[in-house]
Design an enzyme around this catalytic site. Structure first.
Site, short mmCIF file in Angstrom:
data_model
loop_
_atom_site.label_atom_id
_atom_site.label_comp_id
_atom_site.label_asym_id
_atom_site.label_seq_id
_atom_site.Cartn_x
_atom_site.Cartn_y
_atom_site.Cartn_z
N SER A 138 -10.16 -54.06 65.74
CA SER A 138 -9.03 -53.32 65.19
C SER A 138 -9.52 -52.17 64.30
O SER A 138 -10.20 -51.26 64.77
CB SER A 138 -8.10 -54.28 64.45
OG SER A 138 -6.88 -53.68 64.16
N ASP A 349 -5.37 -33.73 51.49
CA ASP A 349 -6.70 -33.18 51.77
C ASP A 349 -7.64 -34.23 52.36
O ASP A 349 -8.83 -34.22 52.11
CB ASP A 349 -7.31 -32.58 50.49
CG ASP A 349 -7.45 -33.61 49.37
OD1 ASP A 349 -6.88 -34.71 49.48
OD2 ASP A 349 -8.13 -33.29 48.36
N HIS A 402 -3.54 -58.91 70.28
CA HIS A 402 -4.46 -58.16 69.43
C HIS A 402 -5.57 -59.04 68.84
O HIS A 402 -6.63 -58.55 68.47
CB HIS A 402 -3.67 -57.49 68.31
CG HIS A 402 -4.43 -56.52 67.48
ND1 HIS A 402 -4.82 -55.28 67.94
CD2 HIS A 402 -4.91 -56.60 66.21
CE1 HIS A 402 -5.47 -54.63 66.99
NE2 HIS A 402 -5.55 -55.42 65.94
#
Length: 426
Positions: A138, A349, A402
């Site tokens: 993951s 940023d 998953h």
């Protein structure tokens, strides 16, 4: 240290808080080396495991079960507690709250994949390793793709399970896809367990009345109840939700059982692993703010508005792997991090994490499993990234959810190991 069928050795390293400015202090970094018993095991190549999250420590093995048992047959395995997790100078609400204002967000921004990879490069050099192999689950796969982008010369191979990130784009794009996947998981829950919808609706109606307290002392809200949907993306999650709801009420009353409340609370991992809460959206951020993307995109999906769904006579949908601003109001363990979470959501940023040009010229063998019905990492995005990493061998399957590496670890590891041998980007 002896485990069942394994030998373990502990390593502690010192790394800069900020690799670009070592004057800001250091962190302790913990890793556990696991290998098979016997003298020859110490000569085997290294495999570094990168855990999912962000914000979770590495597994604590008890023996040779699962993928670790397979891995130690050919590797020495390094189980790293990524910075800020487990025994690696854990970042909790209590200690981060000692910083003031923007300093909290600046501090936590140093715990993303870019810093984790720079930590690993420092560890590699300290251990005297020329090159090693990675296994990333993951978010650990996100770290692997960053590693391939910035230091491919340090790698002999990379295996990724359910963790191929989008190389560009906004967090909004990720959540638009994942909400659709979570809708499908909710629908599958209702189809697969007849009667669960009635139980779920009854509990939602009771919670909407208020005055329910969790064992921790936090109030149980509709939003907190919806967070159980995190379990829908793992192999036994739907069944676990069904079993939890079928004994939700004390017989003959409208009071929720202690077993239900404790089960509900134990499936909310954000309070015990606060980096998971504050950095989850940030792991998708490149060059733009996330602005609480999951909360904003949620407005486009009606069934995730629990009150509106109840008023319309519908069963509210559970949410998935999403972090919302209310976490930091309703969860007492996260309240000290509210200012930091808001500042991170506004941060504009963020540096780019991936180098598409480097990945297109990749020379490192790479194998990745893409779970076709993955609720956490969008399949379409994963397949696009797989095509853009030269030589990557993709394995697309709907056999697993998953958590395939945890639930069927030996099978997944064996297949990826074979696919890694097939990858010949050189």
């Amino acid at each position: 240290m002896k485990l069942r069928g394994l030998e373990a050795r502990e390593h502690v390293f010192r790394v800069p808080l900020d690799h670009a400015d070592p004057s800001l202090g250091e962190l302790e970094l913990f890793a556990r080396e696991v290998r098979a018993p016997g003298g020859g095991a110490s000569d085997r190549p290294w495999l570094v495991f990168l855990q999912g999250g962000p914000g979770f420590e590495s597994p604590r093995p008890l023996g040779t079960g699962g993928w670790i048992g397979r891995a130690v047959e050919r590797y020495r395995v390094l189980l790293l507690d990524q910075r800020g997790t487990g025994r690696s100078t854990a970042q909790l609400g209590e200690n981060v709250a000692q910083l003031e204002g923007e300093a909290q967000a600046d501090h936590l921004a140093r715990f993303r994949a870019d810093s984790i990879v720079r930590d690993l490069e420092r560890v590699r050099r300290e251990l005297g390793v020329d090159r090693w192999t990675l296994l990333g689950q993951s978010f650990g796969g996100f770290c692997c793709v960053h590693y391939l982008s910035v230091a491919p010369e340090s790698l002999t191979g990379v295996m990724i399970t359910g963790g191929l990130p989008a190389l560009a784009g906004l967090a909004d794009d990720v959540y638009r896809r994942t909400y659709v996947a979570v809708e499908r998981k909710n629908e599958a829950l209702m189809r697969g367990f007849p009667g669960v919808g009635r139980h779920v609706r009854e509990v939602f109606e009771r919670v909407a009345e208020g005055d329910i307290e969790l064992p921790s002392g936090d109030a149980l809200t509709l939003e907190r109840l919806q967070c159980l949907g995190l379990q829908l993306g793992v192999s036994t999650g739907a069944a676990q939700i069904h079993y939890l709801f079928e004994r939700a009420f004390i017989p003959g009353t409208r009071s929720l059982t202690r077993a239900f409340l404790r089960g509900l609370e134990s499936n909310f991992p954000f309070d015990t692993n606060p980096l998971y809460a504050v950095l989850h959206e940030a792991c998708y951020a490149q060059g733009a703010p996330t602005r609480w993307a999951a909360e904003r995109i949620r407005a486009d999906f009606r069934r995730f508005d629990a009150r509106a769904a109840l008023e319309a006579g519908d069963v509210p949908y559970f949410t998935g792997e999403m972090v919302y601003p209310w976490f930091f109001d309703q969860c007492s363990a996260l309240r000290p991090l509210r200012a930091a979470a808001d500042a991170l959501a506004a941060k504009d940023d963020w540096p780019d994490l991936y180098r598409p040009d480097v990945l297109a010229a990749n020379e490192v063998p790479v194998a990745a499993v893409v779970y076709h019905d993955d609720m956490f990492v969008p399949t379409e995005t994963s397949l696009d990234t797989a095509r853009r990493i030269r030589g990557l061998v993709p394995w697309v399957t709907n056999e697993f959810e998953h958590d395939g590496l945890r639930s069927e670890g030996s099978r997944v590891f064996d297949r990826l190991s074979e696919d890694l041998r097939l990858s010949r980007p050189r």
